[in-house]
Structure formats: structure tokens, C-alpha cells
Write an enzyme that holds these catalytic residues in place. Sequence first.
Site, short mmCIF file in Angstrom:
data_model
loop_
_atom_site.label_atom_id
_atom_site.label_comp_id
_atom_site.label_asym_id
_atom_site.label_seq_id
_atom_site.Cartn_x
_atom_site.Cartn_y
_atom_site.Cartn_z
N PRO A 2 46.89 46.53 42.52
CA PRO A 2 48.07 45.69 42.52
C PRO A 2 49.08 46.15 41.48
CG PRO A 2 46.09 44.42 41.97
CD PRO A 2 45.66 45.81 42.21
N GLU A 3 50.35 46.08 41.85
CA GLU A 3 51.42 46.45 40.93
C GLU A 3 52.09 45.18 40.42
OE1 GLU A 3 53.90 49.64 42.29
OE2 GLU A 3 52.27 50.57 43.42
N HIS A 100 29.72 38.71 44.38
CA HIS A 100 30.78 39.35 43.61
C HIS A 100 31.67 38.34 42.89
CE1 HIS A 100 29.55 43.11 45.31
NE2 HIS A 100 29.86 42.75 46.54
#
Length: 283
Positions: A2-3, A100
Site C-alpha cells: 500500500p502507498e 493470520h
Amino acid sequence: MPELPEVETVRRGLEPAMAGRLIAEARVNRADLRWPFPPRMAERLTGQRVLGLRRRSKYILADLSGGQSLLIHLGMSGRMLVSGAQVGEFFHDHPAPSRHDHVVLEMEGGARITFNDARRFGAMDLVATEAAEAHPLLAVLGPEPLGNAFDGAYLAARLEGRRTPIKAALLDQRIVAGLGNIYVCEVLFRAGLAPGRLAGSLIRAEAEGLVPLIREVLSEAIEAGGSSLRDYRQADGELGYFQHTFRVYGREGLPCVTPGCSGTVGRIVQSGRSSFHCPLCQR
């Protein structure tokens, strides 16, 4: 990975469920992710009120009432899930536990925040709020691209004389924080600059002209993420990923979208990353 716009979308999505609310119970289900969790993290988070959430580059910081901040980095596969609370126009029930699900925060009011990370490249840490900028992950970062410290004069000075490609220079987090591969490709397309051009070859006007384009591209992406939150439909309440129309990224072999251009979008590999560009428009 992700940016900045995706991380900002996650922050905004978490805010209604976390800001101003008590962490009624924290559960930490393993000893580490990319690095070990701080000692007694679950105990130290339980009972803390979240004063607010902010973003620094690709990191989220939740400032806590006890004077510490929870630092969150999603890594390559980290996901923040919100359940038991309204997300956009939809309510998400608590999902069945997953192996997870590494950190779970049960919030005052019934919301649950789950940090799920299949590949375990993410990270969480606790840091004194007043010293957060000195954290090893944050201390090396350059200015925020949407902040006042990032302007044309600054960027021109940092690019002057650099013999690295402009693509690599803009990805250097020491120069500007939060830019990633996707949005640098988009910025260079709008600027008409080839990704392989040496950063030091840009004249001052070209370097300064990158700043408003960087802000424009990021602001458009953040707005697209905000739109996704207002109409959020994902069944598990996952935050941060949204459809966004790119002008050049991922369009290899397709016609250039610039009016009057007969070029075809190409792809080159720089430092292991794909750079999408129009060989006619970008020089």
C-alpha cells in the site's frame, strides 16, 4: 505494498471505530511480525483511550491516553479489518477467527479491529508520543508530500546534481515520504518526464513543477479512497484498497491517453520495479 493514499484511506476508515474510544481488550496472538512486538504489548494497550489517529508516510500512529502511540505498518500483505461497527453504509459482523489474525483490539462500543497479515511483513510498535518522530522507522523520512515543508525550492535543491534516475529519486523516502511505484509512474506521466532520465538533468522549472503534480495525483487517489469508504461493500470490512483509474500504470501495450498522442504505453524494469511510461510523451 500500500502507498500513501491507501494508508490514508485505512486511517480514515479506522477513525470512526477507534478515535476517542477505549481499547477494552487487546490480544496479541504471536511474538512477532517483521520484528518482535514490544514487551507486554497487549497489557500496555488494554485500557488505553485512543486520542486520535494520524499518518506519517506509510505508517499509522494511534496516539494513546497514556502518552504512547501505537505505530502500525501494513507491509506487503497486512490488512486492517473492522467488524461490529458501521463501515461506510454497511455493518460487518465479527468474522470467524483466522490463523493470520495477529493483533485484535476490542474497542469500547463493540467494534473490533483486527490486524491480519498472512506474510508477516507488517509491523507494530509502541513509542512515546512526544518522541515518535525519532523512532528509527520515522527519523529517516523526508517531508510529507502534502505538507508545507515540501515545495518546489526544496525538491529542486534535493534533485540538483543527482545522477540517479528521477523515478528512483522520487521513490527515495529520504527525499519525500510516502511515494511508491504506482503514483510516481503517474506523476512522471503527467510531468512528461521519462522515468530513466537523470534527476540532476532536470532544469529548475521541471523540478519545481513536479510538486503540484505530486499533490494532485495523491489528492485524487485519496479522494477515490474516500469515495470507496462512503460506499463500502467488502464482506469482511477490510479497509484501504479501492478501484482507481490510472493514466499509465498497468497499461502496457495500450494507447497513450494524451489527446493527439499516437504512442503506446511501454514498461521497463528499474531496480526490480516496473515503470510504465509513454515513450513519445515522456522525455
